[in-house]
Motif scaffolding. Structure first.
Motif, PDB file in Angstrom:
ATOM      1  N   VAL A 175       0.462  -3.626   5.690  1.00  0.00           N
ATOM      2  CA  VAL A 175       1.098  -3.383   6.976  1.00  0.00           C
ATOM      3  C   VAL A 175       0.081  -3.644   8.082  1.00  0.00           C
ATOM      4  CG1 VAL A 175       2.161  -1.628   8.427  1.00  0.00           C
ATOM      5  CG2 VAL A 175       2.708  -1.715   6.009  1.00  0.00           C
ATOM      6  N   GLN A 176       0.499  -4.394   9.077  1.00  0.00           N
ATOM      7  CA  GLN A 176      -0.394  -4.724  10.184  1.00  0.00           C
ATOM      8  C   GLN A 176      -0.375  -3.602  11.225  1.00  0.00           C
ATOM      9  OE1 GLN A 176      -2.255  -7.550  10.399  1.00  0.00           O
ATOM     10  NE2 GLN A 176      -1.544  -8.034   8.351  1.00  0.00           N
ATOM     11  N   SER A 177      -1.468  -3.394  11.883  1.00  0.00           N
ATOM     12  CA  SER A 177      -1.529  -2.444  12.982  1.00  0.00           C
ATOM     13  C   SER A 177      -0.731  -3.006  14.145  1.00  0.00           C
ATOM     14  CB  SER A 177      -2.982  -2.248  13.414  1.00  0.00           C
ATOM     15  OG  SER A 177      -3.041  -1.642  14.671  1.00  0.00           O
ATOM     16  N   ALA A 178       0.098  -2.169  14.741  1.00  0.00           N
ATOM     17  CA  ALA A 178       0.969  -2.616  15.824  1.00  0.00           C
ATOM     18  C   ALA A 178       0.183  -3.179  17.002  1.00  0.00           C
ATOM     19  CB  ALA A 178       1.832  -1.448  16.304  1.00  0.00           C
ATOM     20  N   THR A 179      -1.004  -2.692  17.202  1.00  0.00           N
ATOM     21  CA  THR A 179      -1.774  -3.127  18.366  1.00  0.00           C
ATOM     22  C   THR A 179      -2.438  -4.474  18.173  1.00  0.00           C
ATOM     23  OG1 THR A 179      -3.667  -1.878  17.591  1.00  0.00           O
ATOM     24  CG2 THR A 179      -2.215  -0.781  19.163  1.00  0.00           C
ATOM     25  N   THR A 180      -2.431  -4.993  16.942  1.00  0.00           N
ATOM     26  CA  THR A 180      -3.117  -6.257  16.707  1.00  0.00           C
ATOM     27  C   THR A 180      -2.177  -7.443  16.551  1.00  0.00           C
ATOM     28  OG1 THR A 180      -3.181  -5.905  14.321  1.00  0.00           O
ATOM     29  CG2 THR A 180      -5.079  -5.111  15.607  1.00  0.00           C
ATOM     30  N   VAL A 181      -0.873  -7.211  16.563  1.00  0.00           N
ATOM     31  CA  VAL A 181       0.074  -8.313  16.397  1.00  0.00           C
ATOM     32  C   VAL A 181       0.152  -9.112  17.690  1.00  0.00           C
ATOM     33  CG1 VAL A 181       2.469  -8.917  15.961  1.00  0.00           C
ATOM     34  CG2 VAL A 181       1.413  -7.063  14.709  1.00  0.00           C
ATOM     35  N   ALA A 182       0.089 -10.418  17.559  1.00  0.00           N
ATOM     36  CA  ALA A 182       0.186 -11.294  18.726  1.00  0.00           C
ATOM     37  C   ALA A 182       1.546 -11.981  18.732  1.00  0.00           C
ATOM     38  CB  ALA A 182      -0.921 -12.342  18.671  1.00  0.00           C
ATOM     39  N   PRO A 183       2.061 -12.323  19.929  1.00  0.00           N
ATOM     40  CA  PRO A 183       3.331 -13.049  19.972  1.00  0.00           C
ATOM     41  C   PRO A 183       3.139 -14.450  19.411  1.00  0.00           C
ATOM     42  CG  PRO A 183       2.396 -12.898  22.170  1.00  0.00           C
ATOM     43  CD  PRO A 183       1.514 -12.087  21.254  1.00  0.00           C
ATOM     44  N   SER A 233      13.324 -11.286   6.680  1.00  0.00           N
ATOM     45  CA  SER A 233      12.092 -10.489   6.740  1.00  0.00           C
ATOM     46  C   SER A 233      10.914 -11.418   7.008  1.00  0.00           C
ATOM     47  CB  SER A 233      11.902  -9.752   5.415  1.00  0.00           C
ATOM     48  OG  SER A 233      10.690  -9.041   5.414  1.00  0.00           O
ATOM     49  N   MET A 234      10.142 -11.115   8.069  1.00  0.00           N
ATOM     50  CA  MET A 234       9.009 -11.951   8.469  1.00  0.00           C
ATOM     51  C   MET A 234       7.773 -11.076   8.655  1.00  0.00           C
ATOM     52  SD  MET A 234      10.833 -14.786   8.766  1.00  0.00           S
ATOM     53  CE  MET A 234       9.638 -15.925   9.394  1.00  0.00           C
ATOM     54  N   GLY A 235       6.613 -11.681   8.491  1.00  0.00           N
ATOM     55  CA  GLY A 235       5.353 -10.974   8.713  1.00  0.00           C
ATOM     56  C   GLY A 235       4.573 -11.625   9.833  1.00  0.00           C
ATOM     57  N   VAL A 236       3.289 -11.720   9.628  1.00  0.00           N
ATOM     58  CA  VAL A 236       2.422 -12.394  10.589  1.00  0.00           C
ATOM     59  C   VAL A 236       1.672 -13.508   9.859  1.00  0.00           C
ATOM     60  CG1 VAL A 236       2.139 -10.453  12.183  1.00  0.00           C
ATOM     61  CG2 VAL A 236       0.580 -10.687  10.243  1.00  0.00           C
ATOM     62  N   ASP A 237       1.231 -14.494  10.632  1.00  0.00           N
ATOM     63  CA  ASP A 237       0.504 -15.620  10.029  1.00  0.00           C
ATOM     64  C   ASP A 237      -0.997 -15.324   9.990  1.00  0.00           C
ATOM     65  OD1 ASP A 237      -0.524 -16.089  12.573  1.00  0.00           O
ATOM     66  OD2 ASP A 237       0.770 -17.803  12.967  1.00  0.00           O
ATOM     67  N   ASN A 272      -2.571 -13.729  12.841  1.00  0.00           N
ATOM     68  CA  ASN A 272      -1.965 -12.444  13.158  1.00  0.00           C
ATOM     69  C   ASN A 272      -0.865 -12.572  14.209  1.00  0.00           C
ATOM     70  OD1 ASN A 272      -2.031  -9.909  12.038  1.00  0.00           O
ATOM     71  ND2 ASN A 272      -2.969  -9.016  13.846  1.00  0.00           N
ATOM     72  N   GLU A 273      -0.260 -13.753  14.285  1.00  0.00           N
ATOM     73  CA  GLU A 273       0.857 -13.969  15.196  1.00  0.00           C
ATOM     74  C   GLU A 273       2.165 -13.780  14.443  1.00  0.00           C
ATOM     75  OE1 GLU A 273      -1.423 -17.130  18.117  1.00  0.00           O
ATOM     76  OE2 GLU A 273       0.117 -17.887  16.765  1.00  0.00           O
ATOM     77  N   LEU A 274       3.139 -13.227  15.149  1.00  0.00           N
ATOM     78  CA  LEU A 274       4.449 -12.975  14.580  1.00  0.00           C
ATOM     79  C   LEU A 274       5.054 -14.280  14.072  1.00  0.00           C
ATOM     80  CD1 LEU A 274       6.485 -10.640  14.300  1.00  0.00           C
ATOM     81  CD2 LEU A 274       7.379 -11.291  16.537  1.00  0.00           C
ATOM     82  N   GLN A 275       5.520 -14.273  12.833  1.00  0.00           N
ATOM     83  CA  GLN A 275       6.176 -15.456  12.288  1.00  0.00           C
ATOM     84  C   GLN A 275       7.616 -15.526  12.797  1.00  0.00           C
ATOM     85  OE1 GLN A 275       5.548 -14.582   8.105  1.00  0.00           O
ATOM     86  NE2 GLN A 275       4.021 -16.206   7.991  1.00  0.00           N
ATOM     87  N   SER A 276       8.115 -16.744  12.932  1.00  0.00           N
ATOM     88  CA  SER A 276       9.499 -16.970  13.339  1.00  0.00           C
ATOM     89  C   SER A 276      10.242 -17.594  12.175  1.00  0.00           C
ATOM     90  CB  SER A 276       9.561 -17.935  14.527  1.00  0.00           C
ATOM     91  OG  SER A 276       8.910 -17.386  15.640  1.00  0.00           O
ATOM     92  N   PRO A 277      11.555 -17.391  12.114  1.00  0.00           N
ATOM     93  CA  PRO A 277      12.328 -18.040  11.053  1.00  0.00           C
ATOM     94  C   PRO A 277      12.207 -19.559  11.161  1.00  0.00           C
ATOM     95  CG  PRO A 277      13.662 -16.428  12.240  1.00  0.00           C
ATOM     96  CD  PRO A 277      12.386 -16.581  13.000  1.00  0.00           C
TER      97      PRO A 277
END
Length: 182
Positions: free
Chosen positions: A2-10, A54-58, A61-66
């Protein structure tokens, strides 16, 4: 992990264009997920009905898109439907003249309904609180994981908007919609 919410990038620069192939009605109907995960999103005002993947981060640490522009992506380290915090769902606005699942979310207004159906068939309805357009680098991703009303479960939607970044398939702005469960 699980990624920390503060480290996820758009999501930023898309190296390849997303797919404009529309899933068949049968593929949408037969789509299944675990009982407590989001399966479908519906936005009646915009006539949106789509699968939620269901998507994670790359690696950055950027949010993955479908991959496809007709599907939405649930950030799987965010809340599940009905849970405290906020569920974060992203989707494409489109590619070229082809409209994606979240093309018109900028037209949503306070009070509009968005519903999310879980894998077990339970439906959770959220009411829009606000809609914001901001530069991609000015989006506070951590705030999208917190409900707009911390006493109730929240839902945050995000998509791209604005002008294309030269040499990429990405756009310079983001539309963010925050909603609260009814």
């Amino acid at each position: 992990a699980v990624q920390s919410a503060t480290t996820v990038a758009p999501p930023t620069v898309a190296p390849t264009p997303p797919s404009t192939e529309k899933p068949t009605p049968a593929a949408v109907r037969s789509y299944t997920v675990s009982p407590v995960n989001p399966r479908y999103i519906d936005i009646p005002k915009l006539k949106v009905h789509g699968r939620v993947l269901s998507m994670g981060v790359d690696r950055k640490n950027e949010l993955q898109s479908p991959y496809g522009i007709y599907d939405a992506g649930w950030y799987n380290a965010s809340s599940k439907p009905g849970e405290n915090g906020a569920m974060l769902i992203d989707g494409h606005s489109g590619i070229g003249k082809t409209r994606g699942i979240f093309h018109d979310i900028v037209k949503l207004a306070a009070g509009d309904d968005i519903s999310v159906k879980r894998g077990d068939g339970q439906v959770f309805t959220y009411k829009v609180v606000d809609v914001q357009v901001r530069d991609a680098d000015k989006v506070d991703m951590a705030s999208l994981l917190v409900s707009a009303d911390t006493a109730k479960p929240g839902l945050s939607l995000i998509t791209c908007a604005g002008d294309q970044i030269p040499g990429t398939f990405s756009l310079k702005q983001r539309v963010v919609v925050r909603a609260v469960m009814q």
